[in-house]
Design a protein around this motif. Structure first.
Motif, PDB file in Angstrom:
ATOM      1  N   GLY A   1       0.786  -1.232   0.000  1.00  0.00           N
ATOM      2  CA  GLY A   1       0.000   0.000   0.000  1.00  0.00           C
ATOM      3  C   GLY A   1       0.814   1.276   0.000  1.00  0.00           C
ATOM      4  O   GLY A   1       0.256   2.363  -0.191  1.00  0.00           O
ATOM      5  N   SER A   2       2.114   1.190   0.224  1.00  0.00           N
ATOM      6  CA  SER A   2       2.944   2.385   0.258  1.00  0.00           C
ATOM      7  C   SER A   2       3.260   2.870  -1.151  1.00  0.00           C
ATOM      8  O   SER A   2       3.217   2.103  -2.118  1.00  0.00           O
ATOM      9  N   LYS A   3       3.572   4.150  -1.257  1.00  0.00           N
ATOM     10  CA  LYS A   3       3.954   4.755  -2.522  1.00  0.00           C
ATOM     11  C   LYS A   3       5.145   5.673  -2.300  1.00  0.00           C
ATOM     12  O   LYS A   3       5.296   6.277  -1.235  1.00  0.00           O
ATOM     13  N   VAL A   4       5.997   5.777  -3.306  1.00  0.00           N
ATOM     14  CA  VAL A   4       7.138   6.691  -3.269  1.00  0.00           C
ATOM     15  C   VAL A   4       7.116   7.506  -4.553  1.00  0.00           C
ATOM     16  O   VAL A   4       6.898   6.973  -5.639  1.00  0.00           O
ATOM     17  N   ARG A   5       7.352   8.786  -4.394  1.00  0.00           N
ATOM     18  CA  ARG A   5       7.370   9.696  -5.528  1.00  0.00           C
ATOM     19  C   ARG A   5       8.813  10.123  -5.792  1.00  0.00           C
ATOM     20  O   ARG A   5       9.555  10.454  -4.862  1.00  0.00           O
ATOM     21  N   ALA A   6       9.255  10.081  -7.053  1.00  0.00           N
ATOM     22  CA  ALA A   6      10.630  10.439  -7.385  1.00  0.00           C
ATOM     23  C   ALA A   6      10.688  11.115  -8.738  1.00  0.00           C
ATOM     24  O   ALA A   6       9.723  11.112  -9.513  1.00  0.00           O
ATOM     25  N   ARG A   7      11.830  11.694  -9.018  1.00  0.00           N
ATOM     26  CA  ARG A   7      12.040  12.303 -10.326  1.00  0.00           C
ATOM     27  C   ARG A   7      12.353  11.236 -11.368  1.00  0.00           C
ATOM     28  O   ARG A   7      11.973  11.359 -12.521  1.00  0.00           O
ATOM     29  N   TYR A   8      13.067  10.175 -10.936  1.00  0.00           N
ATOM     30  CA  TYR A   8      13.419   9.086 -11.843  1.00  0.00           C
ATOM     31  C   TYR A   8      13.381   7.765 -11.091  1.00  0.00           C
ATOM     32  O   TYR A   8      13.502   7.728  -9.858  1.00  0.00           O
ATOM     33  N   VAL A   9      13.218   6.704 -11.832  1.00  0.00           N
ATOM     34  CA  VAL A   9      13.209   5.347 -11.292  1.00  0.00           C
ATOM     35  C   VAL A   9      14.200   4.499 -12.079  1.00  0.00           C
ATOM     36  O   VAL A   9      14.227   4.547 -13.320  1.00  0.00           O
ATOM     37  N   ILE A  10      15.031   3.746 -11.364  1.00  0.00           N
ATOM     38  CA  ILE A  10      15.909   2.758 -11.986  1.00  0.00           C
ATOM     39  C   ILE A  10      15.495   1.390 -11.473  1.00  0.00           C
ATOM     40  O   ILE A  10      15.563   1.128 -10.275  1.00  0.00           O
ATOM     41  N   CYS A  11      15.033   0.550 -12.367  1.00  0.00           N
ATOM     42  CA  CYS A  11      14.510  -0.759 -11.986  1.00  0.00           C
ATOM     43  C   CYS A  11      15.544  -1.833 -12.311  1.00  0.00           C
ATOM     44  O   CYS A  11      15.939  -1.999 -13.470  1.00  0.00           O
ATOM     45  N   THR A  12      15.986  -2.581 -11.290  1.00  0.00           N
ATOM     46  CA  THR A  12      17.042  -3.576 -11.478  1.00  0.00           C
ATOM     47  C   THR A  12      16.565  -5.003 -11.217  1.00  0.00           C
ATOM     48  O   THR A  12      17.389  -5.916 -11.187  1.00  0.00           O
ATOM     49  N   VAL A  13      15.271  -5.214 -11.039  1.00  0.00           N
ATOM     50  CA  VAL A  13      14.786  -6.566 -10.782  1.00  0.00           C
ATOM     51  C   VAL A  13      14.879  -7.398 -12.055  1.00  0.00           C
ATOM     52  O   VAL A  13      14.924  -6.858 -13.165  1.00  0.00           O
ATOM     53  N   PRO A  14      14.921  -8.742 -11.951  1.00  0.00           N
ATOM     54  CA  PRO A  14      14.945  -9.578 -13.164  1.00  0.00           C
ATOM     55  C   PRO A  14      13.769  -9.258 -14.075  1.00  0.00           C
ATOM     56  O   PRO A  14      12.681  -8.888 -13.619  1.00  0.00           O
ATOM     57  N   LEU A  15      13.981  -9.415 -15.363  1.00  0.00           N
ATOM     58  CA  LEU A  15      12.907  -9.139 -16.318  1.00  0.00           C
ATOM     59  C   LEU A  15      11.702 -10.030 -16.082  1.00  0.00           C
ATOM     60  O   LEU A  15      10.566  -9.633 -16.352  1.00  0.00           O
ATOM     61  N   THR A  16      11.924 -11.238 -15.571  1.00  0.00           N
ATOM     62  CA  THR A  16      10.823 -12.143 -15.253  1.00  0.00           C
ATOM     63  C   THR A  16       9.891 -11.547 -14.215  1.00  0.00           C
ATOM     64  O   THR A  16       8.696 -11.876 -14.183  1.00  0.00           O
ATOM     65  N   ILE A  17      10.417 -10.671 -13.367  1.00  0.00           N
ATOM     66  CA  ILE A  17       9.609  -9.998 -12.338  1.00  0.00           C
ATOM     67  C   ILE A  17       9.047  -8.694 -12.879  1.00  0.00           C
ATOM     68  O   ILE A  17       7.889  -8.342 -12.636  1.00  0.00           O
ATOM     69  N   LEU A  18       9.840  -7.983 -13.646  1.00  0.00           N
ATOM     70  CA  LEU A  18       9.386  -6.713 -14.235  1.00  0.00           C
ATOM     71  C   LEU A  18       8.153  -6.922 -15.109  1.00  0.00           C
ATOM     72  O   LEU A  18       7.296  -6.039 -15.207  1.00  0.00           O
ATOM     73  N   ARG A  19       8.045  -8.093 -15.716  1.00  0.00           N
ATOM     74  CA  ARG A  19       6.905  -8.380 -16.596  1.00  0.00           C
ATOM     75  C   ARG A  19       5.570  -8.293 -15.861  1.00  0.00           C
ATOM     76  O   ARG A  19       4.522  -8.106 -16.482  1.00  0.00           O
ATOM     77  N   ASN A  20       5.602  -8.424 -14.553  1.00  0.00           N
ATOM     78  CA  ASN A  20       4.370  -8.405 -13.769  1.00  0.00           C
ATOM     79  C   ASN A  20       4.140  -7.079 -13.050  1.00  0.00           C
ATOM     80  O   ASN A  20       3.244  -6.982 -12.207  1.00  0.00           O
ATOM     81  N   ILE A  21       4.949  -6.078 -13.357  1.00  0.00           N
ATOM     82  CA  ILE A  21       4.763  -4.744 -12.790  1.00  0.00           C
ATOM     83  C   ILE A  21       4.001  -3.883 -13.790  1.00  0.00           C
ATOM     84  O   ILE A  21       4.384  -3.805 -14.973  1.00  0.00           O
ATOM     85  N   ALA A  22       2.939  -3.263 -13.350  1.00  0.00           N
ATOM     86  CA  ALA A  22       2.146  -2.397 -14.230  1.00  0.00           C
ATOM     87  C   ALA A  22       2.914  -1.105 -14.484  1.00  0.00           C
ATOM     88  O   ALA A  22       3.294  -0.403 -13.541  1.00  0.00           O
ATOM     89  N   ILE A  23       3.151  -0.782 -15.746  1.00  0.00           N
ATOM     90  CA  ILE A  23       3.918   0.404 -16.118  1.00  0.00           C
ATOM     91  C   ILE A  23       3.049   1.310 -16.979  1.00  0.00           C
ATOM     92  O   ILE A  23       2.504   0.889 -17.993  1.00  0.00           O
ATOM     93  N   GLU A  24       2.905   2.565 -16.539  1.00  0.00           N
ATOM     94  CA  GLU A  24       2.123   3.558 -17.272  1.00  0.00           C
ATOM     95  C   GLU A  24       2.944   4.826 -17.437  1.00  0.00           C
ATOM     96  O   GLU A  24       3.535   5.315 -16.472  1.00  0.00           O
ATOM     97  N   PRO A  25       3.018   5.360 -18.655  1.00  0.00           N
ATOM     98  CA  PRO A  25       2.522   4.769 -19.896  1.00  0.00           C
ATOM     99  C   PRO A  25       3.344   3.543 -20.279  1.00  0.00           C
ATOM    100  O   PRO A  25       4.413   3.306 -19.719  1.00  0.00           O
TER     101      PRO A  25
END
Length: 475
Positions: free
Chosen positions: A278-302
């Motif tokens: 339920g937590s949220k973090v607001r940032a200017r940029y995000v760097i995602c380093t999780v395996p692509l197998t996990i990234l596939r299940n993260i909702a990305i907009e746009p």
């Protein structure tokens, strides 16, 4: 406020100010950069950005840092269930080890020979040319199963340097690996032996160019070790987790554990990262380093640009399960055979006696992979343990009563990895060469899967530097 930037690879210093982000709820945490994943790539990224003066929040879905590095300190000998060694040319990694006051020591000298079991028969390399299990013909009869893959690779390698894979002329090597071996004269029986330890269902699933790249990297490491007199590989004294623990402890902001990211939403002024808790973090940029197998299940907009989205969804991952067994007694002294295994057994493909990083008891690391991966069925962990021990005792009686369950990790089943490590299918090496480590809007995808020149842990740290540089230039 005027800010200065640091170019990490160039070594300049500076600071980056944290700016207010429009649209933030008052109780929402804010930062310059959110780093998703506290494996070695994420931690290295965060440390680089903090050294530049940026405020960073690291979100980690599990209850520990380290990712695919994990030392089991609560077990005898503190065995490594993940990455166990540091290559001699892992210069970034060795540099951080020294910076944090840790100590890397030469990997203990242990016998490289194997006890083999193929086609229902056990034997040594010396016995192989004469055993009934050997159905090969001609010169191949003298090539031990563990050396079969190397035999069909031209020497010198068709890649003259570790960077040559990215050159246009290397495109001719971007064919299915099985096809490449068949073109080199590999017979069906030879291909069957080469499949031992292969982390995919078929040899043809992976590009020959990508696999040759890995082989070139390994040969380059051996050459550098030989020229410098340095060890070919090191282990971290006290355990590999000491490195990632120390990296996390050196951060200004504590890693947020148990923050499984479910959404990344960009807008004109920033990015909001949402977590399952339920937590949220607001940032200017995000760097995602999780395996692509996990990234596939993260909702990305746009949605991601098409080529980047295809890379995220299509790059293959290996499958494998590590089974660690306590060595209650040295079975190899009982039967006089080598301690390590190389087999076609359904529960055991390769097995190595690995040293304890704390100077305690050694253990047997059994690795089952690809289509033989023990965790791909419905067996429980206890059933995998018992089946592995039973299978070893069936074909090598000296192990009976000498091996006991210690630890098990299915990288295939693990919900935070869903695989071992990333590779490239035929057609992907050049097509996806430049899609990572650079901003897509306010999101950068980095990690082991995004390595460019290096591989493995060093490749993960290389990606961290590239992505941190890219974001620092925008802050």
């Amino acid at each position: 406020m005027k800010t200065t930037r640091r170019t990490f690879l160039g070594g300049a210093t500076g600071t980056v100010a944290t700016l207010a982000l429009p649209g933030c709820a008052r109780d929402m945490e804010t930062a310059d950069v959110v780093v998703i994943g506290a494996g070695i790539s994420g931690l290295h990224t965060a440390r680089l950005l903090e050294k530049a003066g940026a405020s960073v929040v690291v979100l980690e879905g599990t209850s520990r840092v380290g990712g695919r590095i994990e030392t089991l300190f609560d077990l005898p000998g503190a065995p490594e269930i993940g990455a166990a060694d540091i290559g001699t040319i892992y210069y970034r990694m060795l540099g951080v080890v020294e910076e944090l006051g840790l100590e890397a020591e030469q990997w203990p000298s242990m016998t490289p020979s194997y006890w083999y079991h193929f086609n229902g028969e056990g034997f040594t390399a010396k016995q192989w040319p004469e055993v009934a299990a050997n159905t090969l013909e001609g010169k191949l009869r003298n090539i031990a199963p563990s050396g079969m893959g190397q035999y069909f690779i031209p020497q010198p390698l068709p890649l003259p340097t570790i960077d040559a894979w990215s050159a246009e002329e290397s495109a001719k090597l971007d064919v299915p690996y099985g096809q490449y071996l068949r073109d080199q004269g590999a017979s069906p029986e030879a291909l069957k032996l080469i499949m031992t330890g292969w982390q995919y269902d078929e040899l043809d699933e992976i590009s020959a160019l990508w696999h040759l790249r890995l082989l070139k990297w390994g040969m380059y490491g051996m050459e550098q070790a030989f020229e410098s007199g340095a060890p070919l590989r090191y282990y971290l004294k006290g355990g590999m987790s000491r490195l990632t623990d120390a990296m996390a402890a050196s951060l200004a902001n504590e890693v947020r554990l148990d923050h499984w990211v479910t959404g990344i939403e960009q807008d004109d002024s920033g990015v909001t990262v949402s977590c399952r808790n339920g937590s949220k973090v607001r940032a200017r940029y995000v760097i995602c380093t999780v395996p692509l197998t996990i990234l596939r299940n993260i909702a990305i907009e746009p949605a991601l640009p098409q080529l980047l989205a295809e890379a995220v969804n299509e790059i293959p991952y290996g499958m494998g399960t590590s089974v660690l067994l306590h060595i209650a007694s040295p079975y190899w002294e009982k039967d006089g055979q080598p301690p390590n295994f190389w087999t076609d057994l359904p529960m055991v493909e390769t097995a190595f006696v690995n040293p304890s990083p704390i100077g305690g008891e050694d253990h047997l690391w059994v690795f089952t992979t690809g289509r033989l991966d023990a965790s791909r069925g419905n067996l429980s962990e206890d059933e995998i343990f018992q089946a592995t021990i039973k299978e070893l005792a069936r074909v090598r009686p000296a192990t009976e009563g000498a091996l006991e369950p210690l630890a098990l990790r299915s990288w295939t089943r693990d919900p935070f990895t869903l695989g071992t490590y990333a590779s490239r299918a035929p057609g992907q090496p050049h097509r996806f060469a430049d899609v990572f480590n650079q901003p897509s809007g306010r999101l950068v995808i980095a990690g082991e899967h995004a390595c460019v020149r290096h591989v493995g842990l060093e490749g993960a740290m290389e990606s961290a530097e590239l992505s941190a540089n890219a974001v620092a230039a925008l802050l």
